[in-house]
Write a protein that holds these residues in place. Structure first.
Motif, PDB file in Angstrom:
ATOM      1  N   UNK A 202      39.322  72.128  28.590  1.00  0.00           N
ATOM      2  CA  UNK A 202      39.475  72.056  27.180  1.00  0.00           C
ATOM      3  C   UNK A 202      40.644  72.916  26.742  1.00  0.00           C
ATOM      4  N   UNK A 203      41.046  73.848  27.477  1.00  0.00           N
ATOM      5  CA  UNK A 203      42.038  75.014  27.227  1.00  0.00           C
ATOM      6  C   UNK A 203      43.369  73.943  27.170  1.00  0.00           C
ATOM      7  N   UNK A 204      43.555  73.024  28.030  1.00  0.00           N
ATOM      8  CA  UNK A 204      44.729  72.024  28.170  1.00  0.00           C
ATOM      9  C   UNK A 204      44.633  71.052  26.871  1.00  0.00           C
ATOM     10  N   UNK A 205      43.699  70.728  26.497  1.00  0.00           N
ATOM     11  CA  UNK A 205      43.426  69.900  25.158  1.00  0.00           C
ATOM     12  C   UNK A 205      43.808  70.618  24.098  1.00  0.00           C
ATOM     13  N   UNK A 206      43.082  71.787  23.997  1.00  0.00           N
ATOM     14  CA  UNK A 206      43.734  72.762  22.800  1.00  0.00           C
ATOM     15  C   UNK A 206      44.915  73.090  22.759  1.00  0.00           C
ATOM     16  N   UNK A 207      45.519  73.491  23.873  1.00  0.00           N
ATOM     17  CA  UNK A 207      46.778  74.152  23.783  1.00  0.00           C
ATOM     18  C   UNK A 207      47.924  73.225  23.588  1.00  0.00           C
ATOM     19  N   UNK A 208      47.747  71.996  24.389  1.00  0.00           N
ATOM     20  CA  UNK A 208      48.707  70.693  24.065  1.00  0.00           C
ATOM     21  C   UNK A 208      48.700  70.314  22.405  1.00  0.00           C
ATOM     22  N   UNK A 209      47.526  70.276  21.933  1.00  0.00           N
ATOM     23  CA  UNK A 209      47.361  70.109  20.376  1.00  0.00           C
ATOM     24  C   UNK A 209      47.853  70.905  19.814  1.00  0.00           C
ATOM     25  N   UNK A 210      47.752  72.220  19.925  1.00  0.00           N
ATOM     26  CA  UNK A 210      48.211  73.475  19.177  1.00  0.00           C
ATOM     27  C   UNK A 210      49.812  73.343  19.137  1.00  0.00           C
ATOM     28  N   UNK A 211      50.320  73.283  20.261  1.00  0.00           N
ATOM     29  CA  UNK A 211      51.683  73.311  20.508  1.00  0.00           C
ATOM     30  C   UNK A 211      52.272  72.141  19.558  1.00  0.00           C
TER      31      UNK A 211
END
Length: 310
Positions: A202-211
């Motif tokens: 979930x952190x990977x999905x959120x972080x890449x989307x946010x960046x």
């Protein structure tokens, strides 16, 4: 005590559908798969053959068609076969391999979309330094880093899932092997596996989307407040809109699958979203990138002839 036996295969229950509609559903999936193969294969060929597309942006874009072909090839053939066949079994090793490559390819795509957002940010905000920052070595390093990091992310899930004992049932209530459905069949302590999904994936999905979104917001702010030019903003956004459409569809469906908590009422909805994520998204990539990208359209006319795309 639970009756623990070694599971050699799983039964994929697939998608719930009316028996009479199976031929229609199979035909739809087959058409989508063919569009995916020929569309993404065509884009990949164009990026390789056309010298004008040998730039950082198209170097990263060239990875996406390859990912799209592999991504849907991991799920669609199995799904169509299960709709045709009375035996819907997949071996334990085949199941874990499918899980691994699904997360490997999906994580790679999420990271590459973020890198493409960064590439557009550098190209628009620092045009004079673009060729210095995004040099060939940097492009290879970024792409290679995305592939390598994604491999180990997928390896984490495949190893941690393979070590579990499955005793509740061999029937997997899904159309391919993924972590969350498999955890429902495990009789071991799965808290660590659930923690890895919630924290790492979930952190990977959120972080890449946010960046990725951050890159676009910075581009818009840069053009509005520093250049104060609506024409420059329109020109820049026209080159980014196709990328942004793919980003929205990919991260939107991925978020619904992995970030939203699963409940009994959301299982069917989750399977529906997963079908869109694995079949529709890879198909839309060639359509979006060809119809919204002038350079790709010019290259198509050059390679296949002007009359075909007039």
């Amino acid at each position: 005590m639970e009756n623990i036996t070694r599971v050699n295969e799983f039964i994929l229950l697939g998608l719930p559908c009316i028996q009479e509609l199976k031929p229609v559903i199979i035909m739809i999936f087959l058409i989508l798969y063919m569009i995916n193969l020929f569309g993404n294969g065509g884009i990949l060929m164009i990026v390789i053959l056309e010298p004008r597309l040998h730039s950082p942006m198209y170097f990263f874009l060239g990875n996406l068609p390859f990912l799209g072909i592999c991504y849907s090839s991991m799920t669609l053939p199995t799904l169509m076969w299960n709709l045709l066949s009375t035996r819907k079994a997949i071996s334990f090793l085949g199941c874990i391999s499918q899980l691994h490559f699904f997360h490997f390819l999906g994580s790679t795509e999420s990271m590459l979309l973020t890198i493409m957002g960064f590439d557009r940010f550098v190209a628009i905000c620092y045009p004079l330094r673009y060729t210095i920052i995004m040099n060939p070595q940097m492009c290879v390093l970024l792409a290679g880093g995305a592939w390598l990091a994604s491999f180990f992310h997928a390896l984490m899930h495949s190893v941690m899932t393979a070590r579990l004992n499955f005793c509740h049932s061999q029937k997997l209530n899904y159309f391919f092997c993924d972590v969350k459905p498999l955890l429902n069949l495990a009789c071991d302590d799965i808290r660590l596996n659930q923690w890895l999904i919630r924290i790492v994936t979930c952190s990977l999905v959120i972080a890449t989307c946010f960046l990725t979104l951050l890159s676009y917001f910075y581009i818009i702010g840069f053009l509005l407040f520093k250049h104060r030019s609506c024409s420059a903003l329109h020109k820049a956004l026209s080159t980014c809109v196709s990328h942004f459409m793919v980003v929205s569809l990919f991260f939107g469906t991925a978020g619904l699958i992995y970030i939203r908590p699963t409940s009994n009422t959301s299982v069917i909805q989750e399977r529906f979203v997963a079908v869109i994520h694995t079949t529709v998204t890879p198909v839309l990539n060639p359509l979006i990138y060809t119809l919204r990208n002038k350079e790709v359209m010019l290259s198509l006319r050059k390679i296949f002839g002007k009359d075909l795309f007039a």
